[in-house]
Design a protein around this motif. Structure first.
Motif, mmCIF file in Angstrom:
data_model
loop_
_atom_site.group_PDB
_atom_site.id
_atom_site.type_symbol
_atom_site.label_atom_id
_atom_site.label_comp_id
_atom_site.label_asym_id
_atom_site.label_seq_id
_atom_site.Cartn_x
_atom_site.Cartn_y
_atom_site.Cartn_z
ATOM 1 N N ALA A 118 -5.304 10.493 -5.485
ATOM 2 C CA ALA A 118 -6.155 9.190 -4.446
ATOM 3 C C ALA A 118 -5.850 10.273 -2.916
ATOM 4 C CB ALA A 118 -5.813 8.234 -4.452
ATOM 5 N N TYR A 172 -12.706 3.387 1.806
ATOM 6 C CA TYR A 172 -12.766 1.977 1.423
ATOM 7 C C TYR A 172 -12.254 1.929 0.119
ATOM 8 C CZ TYR A 172 -13.905 0.220 6.222
ATOM 9 O OH TYR A 172 -13.550 -0.177 7.765
ATOM 10 N N PRO A 173 -11.097 1.537 -0.154
ATOM 11 C CA PRO A 173 -10.241 1.021 -1.743
ATOM 12 C C PRO A 173 -11.229 0.656 -2.188
ATOM 13 C CG PRO A 173 -9.245 -0.232 -0.356
ATOM 14 C CD PRO A 173 -10.029 0.478 0.829
ATOM 15 N N ASP A 174 -11.042 0.193 -3.514
ATOM 16 C CA ASP A 174 -12.653 -0.357 -4.532
ATOM 17 C C ASP A 174 -11.520 -2.013 -4.535
ATOM 18 O OD1 ASP A 174 -13.566 -2.668 -6.029
ATOM 19 O OD2 ASP A 174 -12.325 -1.757 -8.282
ATOM 20 N N ALA A 207 -10.302 -4.187 -7.134
ATOM 21 C CA ALA A 207 -8.753 -3.451 -7.629
ATOM 22 C C ALA A 207 -9.242 -3.300 -9.046
ATOM 23 C CB ALA A 207 -7.575 -3.802 -7.442
ATOM 24 N N PHE A 231 -9.660 -6.133 1.467
ATOM 25 C CA PHE A 231 -9.661 -5.300 0.735
ATOM 26 C C PHE A 231 -7.915 -4.878 1.150
ATOM 27 C CE2 PHE A 231 -13.265 -3.389 2.686
ATOM 28 C CZ PHE A 231 -14.374 -3.130 1.655
ATOM 29 N N ASN A 267 -4.379 -0.996 -1.334
ATOM 30 C CA ASN A 267 -5.053 0.484 -1.230
ATOM 31 C C ASN A 267 -5.263 1.547 -2.542
ATOM 32 O OD1 ASN A 267 -2.759 2.121 -1.036
ATOM 33 N ND2 ASN A 267 -1.797 0.614 -0.278
ATOM 34 N N ALA A 268 -5.783 2.166 -2.012
ATOM 35 C CA ALA A 268 -6.237 3.080 -3.221
ATOM 36 C C ALA A 268 -4.681 3.507 -3.576
ATOM 37 C CB ALA A 268 -7.654 4.431 -2.222
ATOM 38 N N ILE A 316 -3.297 1.232 -6.395
ATOM 39 C CA ILE A 316 -4.772 1.163 -7.038
ATOM 40 C C ILE A 316 -3.869 2.113 -8.354
ATOM 41 C CG2 ILE A 316 -7.275 1.275 -7.958
ATOM 42 C CD1 ILE A 316 -7.686 -0.521 -5.196
#
Length: 366
Positions: free
Chosen positions: A55, A62-64, A67, A252, A255-256, A259
């Protein structure tokens, strides 16, 4: 300069005693064993570390915000509807969001006398009044909680198992608590240590959430999953509560890297089972060894022990803490939780566990 000449915090904020995390250092010690924050000695799943590394190749994105991968992994593991799951920046964030959504100034929030300090902080931060209920034999007392409920009560926080005692309420008692609460009072079951519990009469709260409209269960990846540094929490709740909290959380908030690592950790059941086996072995061993030294140990269902010391005679908790620190063993003082003469010890590696017992043997006999 007078107070009138500068911005003022809202009511309740300056009544808060800021949360102090477990100490990490032992100045002067050649080697340090940190046993103050209930972290797993096994570390994270290798699969989680690899997922995080992958990741990290896309940090510009940006993260989903939903999530999705993490919620789906949690749902698969626990057999839940992902629509009833909300993920967060640690379960602490969820405790704060729930207080923010359901408490108004003048309301009351209930928790037990040795409960997690964050409950008081979040109740005060939202202008409400903390109501502290006495425990019975270091365990939550359902009758006392119900007796403390008034028309102003809006939320009840219950850590099960509790930190720092390690005690828990059987599920029939939790169900009795929920049945006795007014329907408009939110019951928050903080199950941060649920994965460690091996008792036939224990449930984390999933079943009660599924059959109720006023119960929320919160969980964390910081303990058995070994992802404390990434700050990942989640809650399982009725749809109307998920909807309300979704409206105020950050877009958000997970964070990615969290996740990806969380989803991978949830899928590595072998790593979790290894952590459970390690904890079962050493929790029992530590309890026996410490009691053999003449120390009282509160029976724990978590991954830590509350060790009680004499109030005088040169063998107090404060003196034990100083003695252990010199040898590099960092335990947790718990005076803020109502235990001025106790230390909380996380179950550590074999080396750390044996080392603490050896050090306390010298301390008690010295």
């Amino acid at each position: 300069m007078s107070l009138a000449d500068r911005p003022q915090p809202k009511s309740g904020v300056m009544d808060i005693a800021a949360y102090v995390p477990g100490r990490e250092t032992a100045p002067g010690a050649a080697k340090v064993w940190k046993l103050s924050s209930n972290e797993t000695p096994l570390g994270p799943s290798p699969a989680a570390v690899e997922a995080m590394r992958a990741a990290a190749e896309h940090l510009e994105l940006y993260p989903d915000g939903q999530a999705t991968a993490l919620r789906d992994a949690i749902a698969r593991t626990h057999g839940l509807n992902p629509e009833n799951i909300l993920c967060s920046n640690g379960s602490d964030e969820l405790l704060g969001l729930l207080a923010h959504v359901y408490l108004n100034p003048g309301d009351e929030g209930i928790f037990t006398e040795h409960g997690f300090l964050v409950y008081r902080i979040q109740i005060l931060a939202n202008g409400a009044t903390p109501v502290v209920v006495k425990e019975k034999d270091e365990r939550a007392d359902v009758d006392a909680i119900l007796a403390a409920v008034t028309e102003r009560t809006k939320i009840v926080f219950l850590a099960n198992p509790n930190n720092p005692t390690g005690t828990y309420l059987p599920m029939d008692e939790v169900r009795r608590l929920q049945a006795g609460l007014p329907k408009q009072v939110l019951l928050v079951l903080d199950a941060a240590y649920a994965e460690y519990v091996r008792r036939n009469d224990y449930e984390s709260g999933i079943e009660l959430v599924s059959s109720s409209q006023n119960v929320v269960m919160t969980r964390t990846f910081s303990k058995i999953y070994g992802l404390a540094a990434l700050r990942i929490g989640w809650m399982y709740a009725p749809a109307h509560i998920v909807d309300a909290v979704n409206r105020v959380r950050g877009p958000f908030n997970v964070n990615a890297l969290a996740i990806a690592a969380g989803a991978a950790a949830m899928g590595d059941r072998a790593h979790v089972e290894k952590a459970i086996a390690h904890n079962d072995q050493w929790l029992s061993w530590l309890t026996g060894e410490l009691m053999a030294l003449g120390l009282h140990v509160t029976p724990s269902a978590g991954n830590f022990l509350l060790i009680h010391f004499p109030e005088n005679g040169g063998r107090t908790a404060e003196q034990a803490d100083a003695f252990l620190l010199k040898r590099g063993y960092v335990l947790r003082r718990v005076a803020a939780y109502g235990f001025p003469n106790a230390l909380r010890m996380s179950v550590g590696t074999e080396e750390a566990n044996r080392g603490v017992v050896a050090a306390l043997t010298d301390f008690i006999g010295g």
